[in-house]
Scaffold this active site. Sequence first.
Site, PDB file in Angstrom:
ATOM      1  N   SER A  10       0.823  -1.157  -0.061  1.00 14.30           N
ATOM      2  CA  SER A  10      -0.006  -0.055   0.138  1.00 14.30           C
ATOM      3  C   SER A  10       0.919   1.377  -0.151  1.00 14.30           C
ATOM      4  CB  SER A  10      -1.037  -0.132   1.082  1.00 14.30           C
ATOM      5  OG  SER A  10      -1.908   0.926   1.040  1.00 14.30           O
ATOM      6  N   ASP A  29      -3.401   6.285  -3.048  1.00  7.73           N
ATOM      7  CA  ASP A  29      -2.354   5.840  -2.321  1.00  7.73           C
ATOM      8  C   ASP A  29      -1.393   4.708  -3.149  1.00  7.73           C
ATOM      9  OD1 ASP A  29      -4.218   3.718  -2.512  1.00  7.73           O
ATOM     10  OD2 ASP A  29      -3.721   3.397  -0.067  1.00  7.73           O
ATOM     11  N   ASP A  62      -1.568   1.427  -3.560  1.00  9.60           N
ATOM     12  CA  ASP A  62      -2.357   0.148  -4.310  1.00  9.60           C
ATOM     13  C   ASP A  62      -3.929   0.699  -4.781  1.00  9.60           C
ATOM     14  OD1 ASP A  62      -3.092   0.513  -1.647  1.00  9.60           O
ATOM     15  OD2 ASP A  62      -3.867  -1.483  -1.607  1.00  9.60           O
TER      16      ASP A  62
END
Length: 458
Positions: free
Chosen positions: A100, A243, A245
Site C-alpha cells: 500500500s 495511495d 495500491d
Amino acid sequence: MSTSALHAIFKAYDIRGLIDGQITPDITKAIGAAYAEFVGVPTVVIARDMRESGVELSASFAAGVNSVGVDVIDIGLASTDLMYFASGRLDVPGAMFTASHNPAAYNGIKMCLSGARPIGEDTGLYTIRDAALEYLDGTRQFGSGGGTVREMSLLDEFANHVLGFVDWKAIKDLKIVADTANGMGGLVVPAVLGRLDVSLDILFGELDGTFPNHPADPIQPENLRDLQKRVMATGANIGLAFDGDADRVFLVDEKGQPVSGSTTTAMLAASILKKFPGSKVIYNLICSKSVPDVIRENGGEPIRTRVGHSFIKAVMAETGAVFGGEHSAHYYFRDNWRADSGLIAAVHILEMLAESGKKLSELRIPFERFAGSGEINTKVANPALVAERIEAVYASKAVSIDRLDGLTVDFGSWWFNLRASNTEPLLRLNLEAATEPECTARTAEVVSLIAGLASTKE
C-alpha cells in the site's frame, strides 16, 4: 523460521514487512500453500502492485498454491480494488501483493475469500500464519501439486463496473488532476476516468515502486503538495490523490484545500442515499459527528462501527448497508461486494460536482460542521493503562463513554477517541469540537493528560 518472526509480519488485516529478510520467496510459498488449504477451493486469483519485489514474491506464492493442487488466475499488475473486483466477478478467493502506502523496502499480501469477503485476524489470517509456519519448519510438507497458472486481464471489465455506479455520461466539462504517486493508480485511473468527457491530467503516472517523486501516502499533508500546486496552477475543478495500491482516494478542492475523509464520507452518503433512499450506511467511530447527522438528514440509518475493513465489511453484510466510510479514506460499496474502492468513490464525487454545477469548495461546506484535531500519535509504554487512567479522569464529566474500539468519551460539545496501535506502543487520539478554538484547547488538554499519566508509575 522462528514463530516470532512470522508473527511480526502478520498484522490485524493483512501481511506486511521488509523484503530484506521479513518477506522472502520461501515465506510467500509457504503462505501460498497455507492459504490454498484454508480457502479450500479449486482456483484462486492473484495480483500485484508495481513493486519490483512483487514479481518473485507473487510467483513463489503461486507455486505454493499450485503445490496443493489449486489453480491460479494471475491478473498481473492491478490496484487492490481491481483484485477485489476479480474476486467478486470470478467468485474465487484472491491475494494482492502490495504494501500500500509503505516505502519501497516493504511488500505484503492482502487476502480475501471468494466474493471479496475479508480475511482478518478473527476470520482466518492467523490460521494461515500457523499453517505457513509448519511448512517453513518442515512439520508440514509441500505436495507435488498439479495446479496451473493462467493469465487474465480484467481491466476493461473493471472500468465498466466502476462507471456503472454513476451516470458517467453526465460527468463532463471538468478539469481533473490525479496524483497517482507512481502507484497503481497510474494503470487504473486512466482506464476509468479516461472514458469520461473531461480534461484529465495525471501526475506521476509511471508505475515505479521506488516512488521517485514522493511517498504514495496521501494521508500525510506533505504528500499532497504537488497535487495542490498543479490544481491551482491549471485551474482544475478537483484533485484526486491515490495511495500506492489505489484503493484509497483523497480529495483536494479547486483552491488546493484538502477534504477530510469524514467530509468525503458524508458527501458520498448523501449522494448514494439519493439513489437508495432509506438505506443503512456504516461509518467508523473516528468519523466526524457530521457523518451520522448527514445520513439521518438524507433519510438513511447511520450505523457506527469499529475502525478497519474487516469489521466494516462484516457489519455491512449483517445489516445490508449500501455504503460504508472511514476517516482514513476507505470507502465501501455494497454493490462492489462490500469492498472498498478509491475509483468508485471518485466517480461519485465527480458526478456530484457535474450535477451541482458548484465548485468543490462550495459543495463541501454543508458537510463540514465541526473542528477536528486529526490523528495525533503519542508513544506510551502501556497504552491500555493510560487509557484506563484517562477514563477515570473524565468518568464523572462525560455525557457518555464507550469501549466499542478503544476509548470514546463524549461531552456533547466535544468528544475524543483513544485507540492503541496494533503494532507499536502508541495511543492514537482523534478529537472533535464544535469550534476551532475549543478543538485546539481540548486537544492540548488531552495530549497533556496523556503525557502526564504515561509518566506516572503503575
